[in-house]
Scaffold this active site. Structure first.
Site, PDB file in Angstrom:
ATOM      1  N   GLY A  12       1.267  -0.990  -0.055  1.00  0.00           N
ATOM      2  CA  GLY A  12      -0.126   0.158   0.387  1.00  0.00           C
ATOM      3  C   GLY A  12       0.656   1.234   0.074  1.00  0.00           C
ATOM      4  O   GLY A  12       1.610   1.189  -0.237  1.00  0.00           O
ATOM      5  N   HIS A  66      -1.575   1.188   9.094  1.00  0.00           N
ATOM      6  CA  HIS A  66      -0.170   2.808   9.149  1.00  0.00           C
ATOM      7  C   HIS A  66      -0.351   3.048   8.162  1.00  0.00           C
ATOM      8  O   HIS A  66       0.219   3.998   8.266  1.00  0.00           O
ATOM      9  CB  HIS A  66       0.568   0.585   8.521  1.00  0.00           C
ATOM     10  CG  HIS A  66       2.350   0.818   7.688  1.00  0.00           C
ATOM     11  ND1 HIS A  66       3.200   1.169   9.381  1.00  0.00           N
ATOM     12  CD2 HIS A  66       2.510   1.823   6.848  1.00  0.00           C
ATOM     13  CE1 HIS A  66       3.805   0.984   8.256  1.00  0.00           C
ATOM     14  NE2 HIS A  66       3.948   1.958   7.426  1.00  0.00           N
ATOM     15  N   GLU A  67      -0.853   3.042   7.012  1.00  0.00           N
ATOM     16  CA  GLU A  67      -1.345   3.788   5.477  1.00  0.00           C
ATOM     17  C   GLU A  67      -1.736   5.186   6.539  1.00  0.00           C
ATOM     18  O   GLU A  67      -1.718   6.402   5.959  1.00  0.00           O
ATOM     19  CB  GLU A  67      -2.008   3.352   4.320  1.00  0.00           C
ATOM     20  CG  GLU A  67      -0.711   1.908   4.359  1.00  0.00           C
ATOM     21  CD  GLU A  67       0.436   2.807   3.199  1.00  0.00           C
ATOM     22  OE1 GLU A  67       1.056   3.581   3.404  1.00  0.00           O
ATOM     23  OE2 GLU A  67       1.433   1.924   4.243  1.00  0.00           O
ATOM     24  N   ASP A  71      11.476   9.263  14.748  1.00  0.00           N
ATOM     25  CA  ASP A  71      10.088   9.229  14.510  1.00  0.00           C
ATOM     26  C   ASP A  71       8.958  10.582  15.564  1.00  0.00           C
ATOM     27  O   ASP A  71       8.519  11.243  15.132  1.00  0.00           O
ATOM     28  CB  ASP A  71       8.589   8.397  14.445  1.00  0.00           C
ATOM     29  CG  ASP A  71       8.752   8.202  16.468  1.00  0.00           C
ATOM     30  OD1 ASP A  71       9.407   8.778  17.184  1.00  0.00           O
ATOM     31  OD2 ASP A  71       8.152   6.664  16.192  1.00  0.00           O
ATOM     32  N   VAL A 116       8.125  11.366  18.074  1.00  0.00           N
ATOM     33  CA  VAL A 116       7.190  11.056  19.086  1.00  0.00           C
ATOM     34  C   VAL A 116       8.146  10.538  19.912  1.00  0.00           C
ATOM     35  O   VAL A 116       9.064   9.517  20.105  1.00  0.00           O
ATOM     36  CB  VAL A 116       6.784  10.243  18.673  1.00  0.00           C
ATOM     37  CG1 VAL A 116       5.540   9.832  19.707  1.00  0.00           C
ATOM     38  CG2 VAL A 116       5.726  10.154  17.619  1.00  0.00           C
TER      39      VAL A 116
END
Length: 703
Positions: free
Chosen positions: A190, A230-231, A266, A268
């Site tokens: 994807g 995830h996408e 990331d 975060v």
């Protein structure tokens, strides 16, 4: 760890590429290097994306600070979703049930409701967040009409699965999350577009998914079902957990890179630095951790189970920013407009799908029909199948056999406890005749009385403007066949099948035909596809002409009719050895994208003259960089020597400049065009051999 480093957000794919886990092949990341290389060569777009990304990042930092200081009121964000199933009547045409399962799996993952959350590593259970984000199928389309939130479009682009599928249909991205289900998502599981990228190129906004990674049932499975979450994370501005490419310098940072700098992550705070994982190693550790957060949705482990509070805050920040209008998705007015705030349970529409729309009167003559009516619970139904056996059914998914050549309609009436609805689809099933002819074969349509057998068989996906015999124009004689496409609605699809042509014992044959077409304006992307097959089996595409590459005459706003032979072109196609059988067939497919009329004449199969379609002779044409600012390089391969000229034309067909015709030998070639004098805009690179042409889009960036 949340780093204050400025980052560059990258365009195009956020993907999963190949690795083997749980005894199956799963796709993981692998296209990042290509993406970064492209952006290095396209600084204008890269700068535009980076500028927007830095704006969003500054907002995100402020929002996250408020989130952790408990200064924000918690609420649930609802995102309207529409699925566009782009298919060619294959396994990728997944069921409504599989799509609804995908939504269920997605929401459970985002709302901390999946049963497998109990197996999260103990150290990370306290960080597991209910993201308070829900995805709901739209029940109203952009025009306010009822919808199931699922569209189905037949197109060969399903086998490509890149951003081009979004040209087929794209609901307003400020109102809907567009999810495309395809046969092959550009070789990936994807890919999604981040907010900064989508704000730069809105026409690319959305997510494209290979069908076998959608949901946990049907063609997919529970392991593969993690990909959509995830996408959606990327769609809402989450990075890969190991940091991916959120670093200056445009360099590639692959998952599980043992040489990775652990200072890169990331952005975060509560996801520990990691190199990333492509296996579900729950004891894996890197970057000084006792154990890595392998089960995070944004890793590649395929045992993804959790989002953290920091990731939740980052996604909420995205949903509260104007970037790519993510902040409009969940607004009450939009939830009403898309029909997700208070979905109606009224029986809105009777509808169904069929596993095939064309069959042969042989062993391949069965069609499975499935009820897809919406929105209320259906308590009973009655089907009618003229020409089929059985001729009626009350089953939800009846299997019907067709034995006699012809075109047949199908009707379905559904009942709820209080209401009913009926639908009849004309030209729903076409059964091809079994009559045959031997080669050499020629067809000028002068003696053809009908396009519904036994010589030719027309199959329309709709009820308007199908293939027809005409005496208004022809290349030779007085008759041709045409599609009155000037008045066709967008997205109609019409097929024309030949009878069986016996090619057994033949060799070195070529297939030729004449065609004429004009566009009505430069936005038209009408498409002609030509397939060959063996009696409804093994269809392969041998030619595809789209938009400017299809036109044979200048743009005409009125109804097009070729007036002389110069407005016709000839296509030449070779026939592979595997198709020299006694059951050979030809199929023409025309897809309307707002253009003008199309004409077809003088089809022949005979001994090869050595003349091939230019699409077969010149292969693997690539433009790079594209978009470009200063110059563009063209690479291509030739399978036979050829004299070619190359030109750059604008969208109206005006030649901007042209390279002199020259001789090219067999093999690979590369040369460059200087674009310094070309204004910013959209153009086409046109390759011409004197009789045929191929066009490729070229974007010249801002100087």
């Amino acid at each position: 760890m949340y780093t204050l480093s400025k980052k560059i957000c990258f365009l195009v794919f956020f993907v999963l590429f190949a690795n083997t886990i749980c005894a199956q092949d799963l796709l993981h990341c692998g296209a990042d290097e290509m993406r970064i290389s492209t952006l290095k060569k396209n600084p204008t777009i890269a700068k535009a994306v980076a500028k927007r990304d830095l704006q969003l990042e500054e907002h995100t930092k402020q929002y996250v600070d408020q989130f952790y200081k408990k200064q924000l009121t918690s609420s649930t964000y609802i995102i309207p979703v529409v699925f566009h199933v782009i298919h060619n009547y294959g396994a990728e045409n997944i069921s409504d049930a599989q799509i609804k399962d995908a939504i269920s799996v997605l929401n459970k993952r985002f709302r901390k409701q999946s049963a497998d959350t109990s197996t999260i590593v103990a150290a990370f259970k306290p960080l597991h967040a209910d993201c308070e984000i829900e995805f709901r199928l739209a029940t109203l389309d952009p025009n306010g009409n009822c919808t199931s939130g699922i569209n189905r479009i037949a197109s060969s682009l399903t086998a490509i699965g890149d951003h081009s599928v979004k040209s087929l249909i794209h609901w307003p991205p400020e109102k809907y999350l567009n999810i495309y289900v395809v046969q092959n998502a550009a070789g990936l599981a994807g890919h999604a577009v981040w907010p900064a990228d989508a704000d730069t190129i809105p026409a690319w906004d959305g997510i494209v998914m290979s069908h076998n990674y959608v949901g946990s049932i049907g063609t997919s499975n529970p392991t593969s079902s993690v990909v959509l979450a995830h996408e959606c994370g990327h769609y809402l501005n989450l990075h890969h957990i190991w940091g991916g490419n959120n670093v200056p310098g445009f360099y590639y940072l692959p998952c599980a890179d043992l040489n990775k700098s652990c200072s890169i992550d990331d952005l975060v705070a509560d996801t520990p630095p990691t190199i990333g994982w492509v296996t579900c190693n729950l004891n894996g550790s890197s970057c000084g951790n006792t154990v890595d957060m392998v089960q995070n949705v944004m890793d590649y482990s395929y045992c993804n189970k959790m989002f953290t509070y920091g990731q939740k805050a980052r996604m909420h920040a995205c949903l509260n920013d104007t970037m790519a209008s993510r902040n409009n998705l969940w607004q009450p007015a939009n939830l009403i407009a898309t029909g997700v705030s208070n979905p109606s349970n009224v029986l809105c529409k009777a509808d169904f799908t069929g596993s095939k729309n064309v069959v042969c009167a042989n062993s391949l003559n069965q069609v499975t029909f499935t009820n897809t009516s919406y929105h209320d619970s259906i308590v009973s139904m009655i089907w009618s199948f003229p020409g089929g056996a059985p001729s009626s059914s009350t089953a939800a998914s009846p299997v019907i056999t067709y034995t006699n050549a012809g075109v047949y309609s199908v009707s379905l009436k559904v009942y709820t406890t209080t209401d009913s609805a009926i639908v009849t689809k004309l030209n729903c099933v076409s059964v091809l005749p079994t009559t045959s002819v031997s080669y050499p074969f020629s067809e000028s349509f002068e003696t053809v009385n009908s396009l519904y057998g036994p010589q030719w068989f027309a199959n329309s996906m709709d009820t308007v403007n199908a293939w027809q015999i005409t005496n208004t124009a022809s290349y030779s004689g007085s008759v041709s066949v045409m599609l009155s496409n000037a008045n066709n609605p967008m997205e109609t699809r019409d097929e024309l099948y030949s009878r069986i042509i016996n090619l057994s014992g033949a060799s070195s044959l070529s297939f030729n035909f004449k065609y004429a077409f004009a566009r009505k304006d430069t936005s038209n992307k009408d498409q002609l596809q030509v397939y060959i097959g063996n009696n409804c089996a093994g269809w392969i595409q041998r030619l595809s002409l789209v938009g400017a590459a299809l036109e044979t005459a200048p743009i005409q706003s009125g109804s097009f009719m070729p007036t002389n032979s110069s407005q016709w072109m000839q296509a030449n196609i070779t026939i592979p050895l595997a198709y020299y059988t006694s059951t050979f067939r030809i199929k023409f497919v025309f897809s309307s994208k707002g253009g003008n009329n199309f004409y077809l004449d003088d089809i022949s199969i005979g001994n090869s003259t050595g003349v091939q379609n230019l699409q077969e002779v010149i292969t693997d044409i690539k433009l790079f960089p594209n978009p470009s600012e200063d110059n563009v390089s063209v690479s291509f391969d030739l399978i036979e020597p050829k004299e070619l000229s190359f030109s750059v034309v604008d969208v109206s067909g005006r030649i901007i400049f042209e390279r002199e015709k020259q001789f090219f030998s067999i093999g690979a070639h590369v040369f460059s065009f200087d674009l310094n004098t070309v204004s910013s805009g959209v153009y086409f690179l046109k390759v011409v051999d004197g009789k045929q042409s191929i066009a490729r889009p070229l974007v010249v960036g801002i100087k």
